[in-house]
Write an enzyme that holds these catalytic residues in place. Structure first.
Site, mmCIF file in Angstrom:
data_model
loop_
_atom_site.group_PDB
_atom_site.id
_atom_site.type_symbol
_atom_site.label_atom_id
_atom_site.label_comp_id
_atom_site.label_asym_id
_atom_site.label_seq_id
_atom_site.Cartn_x
_atom_site.Cartn_y
_atom_site.Cartn_z
ATOM 1 N N ASN A 1 0.849 -1.162 0.005
ATOM 2 C CA ASN A 1 -0.046 -0.126 -0.127
ATOM 3 C C ASN A 1 0.881 1.188 0.104
ATOM 4 O O ASN A 1 1.511 1.657 1.175
ATOM 5 C CB ASN A 1 -0.876 -0.035 1.232
ATOM 6 N N ARG B 1 -2.301 -1.824 -3.796
ATOM 7 C CA ARG B 1 -3.469 -0.904 -3.636
ATOM 8 C C ARG B 1 -3.096 0.384 -4.582
ATOM 9 O O ARG B 1 -2.137 1.052 -4.464
ATOM 10 C CB ARG B 1 -3.454 -0.344 -2.053
ATOM 11 N N HIS C 1 -11.755 4.849 -0.772
ATOM 12 C CA HIS C 1 -11.945 3.696 0.409
ATOM 13 C C HIS C 1 -12.733 2.811 -0.316
ATOM 14 O O HIS C 1 -13.512 1.884 0.604
ATOM 15 C CB HIS C 1 -12.697 4.607 1.544
ATOM 16 N N ARG D 1 -9.608 17.738 6.655
ATOM 17 C CA ARG D 1 -10.263 17.966 5.391
ATOM 18 C C ARG D 1 -11.551 18.504 5.735
ATOM 19 O O ARG D 1 -12.433 18.096 6.514
ATOM 20 C CB ARG D 1 -10.302 16.768 4.535
ATOM 21 N N GLU E 1 -8.594 -3.941 4.533
ATOM 22 C CA GLU E 1 -8.276 -3.810 2.956
ATOM 23 C C GLU E 1 -7.116 -4.480 2.427
ATOM 24 O O GLU E 1 -7.438 -5.197 1.378
ATOM 25 C CB GLU E 1 -8.088 -2.186 3.000
#
Ligand code: AMP
Length: 398
Positions: free
Chosen positions: A7, A90, A179, A240, A383
């Site tokens: 990842n 990923r 995601h 964010r 994940e």
């Protein structure tokens, strides 16, 4: 089959080596601060943790160290790179090119490079890793798993913005989501927990972490999601801002004579829970301060819960109902208070949260009351497992 899952983040590279026949995690680790003097590799094998200082310029250097550690470390789980049977990567953005995971070839690499415009901090690093793996393990199949692929099922009425259509036609400006691997994993687990085929369920999956998103999953496919063309849209997040009136952005830029880069930096790094609380992006700290009477921390906490509640309401309406709501990621899996805020007052919709059922961390659990028509599930995301699973399936089919 041993699968290396990589990842490549914006400034870190995480990895796991999994034996997919036994499900055993053979090694895992993280390379961080690449390009800086204090770059390190944190490596865990057989429950031993080690932190090794490394001279790493970029992800290419990092993956070189990772492969070396996996075979040459005193506790190395394997003795030769040929014992890595496949690599799963990923990839943050696959744009409109990829609606599923796929085997790496030159065409795939070219398309990922094109999508770098949409994920400038991630895709180029992932390509470095793919390139290095091809060099070190030329005969080992590599698979790419895209964060955006899961959302390619979203229909145009939900993925387009109300801007002139020419911007979609010219620049592919649209919602891509993020995601996706996490939402896909928890949706599949939820179906198993509920004992029903995914194709018969309406689910709302909430990935609530430092970056957060909510997805509507209808009959096994994503039909809407809160993140947009970039991961800035949707919920208020750690740093964010999430959705804001777009006119606010140009207003602030004019008032403060900001460049697009400066404004983007404010929206990505100085906003969200951090910008509202003035304290931290970490919800634990915000909650602590809020409990001690800090009003800005309390406001940030409330804004997060309110934003999640609004998306649940939206997706409940757009799917005309919902069978289960799933909470995952750092906040979703661990914070027992935030669900109170999210689900407070939703009893008339058939959603009743039971905090007493939400006390055991780290495991899948039902946290709605027995009377709740709509189930609330906490499912720890995985994940890496999903990436390894896709990689295994694609490689086995070769
Ligand atoms: P992630 O990005 O998935 O690693 O999630 C990070 C977020 O999860 C941070 O805001 C953490 O404060 C939050 N988090 C982790 N553990 C807890 C906890 N026990 N209670 C509240 N928030 C938590």
């Amino acid at each position: 089959m041993n699968i290396l899952v990589v990842n490549a983040g914006s400034s870190s590279l995480k990895y796991q080596l999994l034996d997919m026949d036994t499900g055993e995690l053979l090694a895992k680790g993280l390379c961080e601060r690449g390009g800086y003097e204090n770059a390190v590799q944190k490596h865990r094998v057989a429950k031993h943790d080690k932190v090794i200082a490394r001279q790493m310029r970029d992800h290419r250097d990092a993956i070189g160290y990772v492969l070396n550690t996996l075979i040459n470390d005193p506790d190395a789980p394997i003795s030769d790179l040929s014992e890595i049977h496949a690599v799963g990567h990923r990839i943050v953005s696959g744009g409109e090119f990829f609606s599923r995971s796929c085997l790496v070839d030159d065409d795939v690499i070219e398309k990922i490079a094109i999508c770098s415009e949409l994920a400038p901090l991630h895709n180029p690093g992932a390509l470095q890793v793919i390139d290095a793996c091809r060099l070190f393990m030329p005969h080992t199949p590599q698979v790419t798993v895209f964060d955006t692929a899961y959302f390619q099922s979203i229909p145009p009425k939900a993925f387009l913005y109300g801007l002139p259509l020419r911007y979609y036609e010219k620049y592919k400006i649209r919602k891509y989501g993020a995601h996706g691997t996490s939402h896909r994993y928890v949706a599949a687990r939820a179906a198993q927990m509920l004992g029903k085929p995914l194709e018969e369920l309406k689910l709302i999956t909430c990935h609530l972490g430092n970056g957060s998103s909510v997805t509507a999953v209808d009959k096994g496919v994503a039909v809407d999601t809160s993140m947009g063309m970039t991961p800035l849209d949707g919920l208020i997040m750690g740093t964010r801002c999430g959705s804001v009136d777009p006119a606010v952005i140009t207003y602030i830029m004019r008032k403060e004579s900001l460049t697009p880069d400066e404004m983007e930096n404010i929206m990505n790094r100085e906003s969200g829970l951090y910008g509202i609380s003035g304290l931290s992006n970490d919800l634990r700290e915000i909650r602590r301060e809020a409990e001690m009477g800090n009003e800005r921390a309390n406001l940030a906490y409330e804004m997060f819960g309110y934003a999640v509640k609004k998306y649940i309401g939206q997706y409940f309406a757009t799917m005309a109902g919902c069978d289960a709501i799933i909470l995952t990621a750092g906040i979703g899996e661990n914070c027992t208070r935030m669900p109170r805020m999210i689900f407070d007052g939703l009893e008339p919709m058939g959603i009743i949260y039971d905090p007493e059922k939400n006390c055991q961390r780290g495991m899948e659990r039902v946290v709605s009351s027995d009377e709740s028509r709509i189930k609330i599930l906490v499912i720890p995301t995985n994940e890496e497992w999903m990436i390894a699973q896709d990689t295994k399936e694609i490689v086995e089919a070769l």
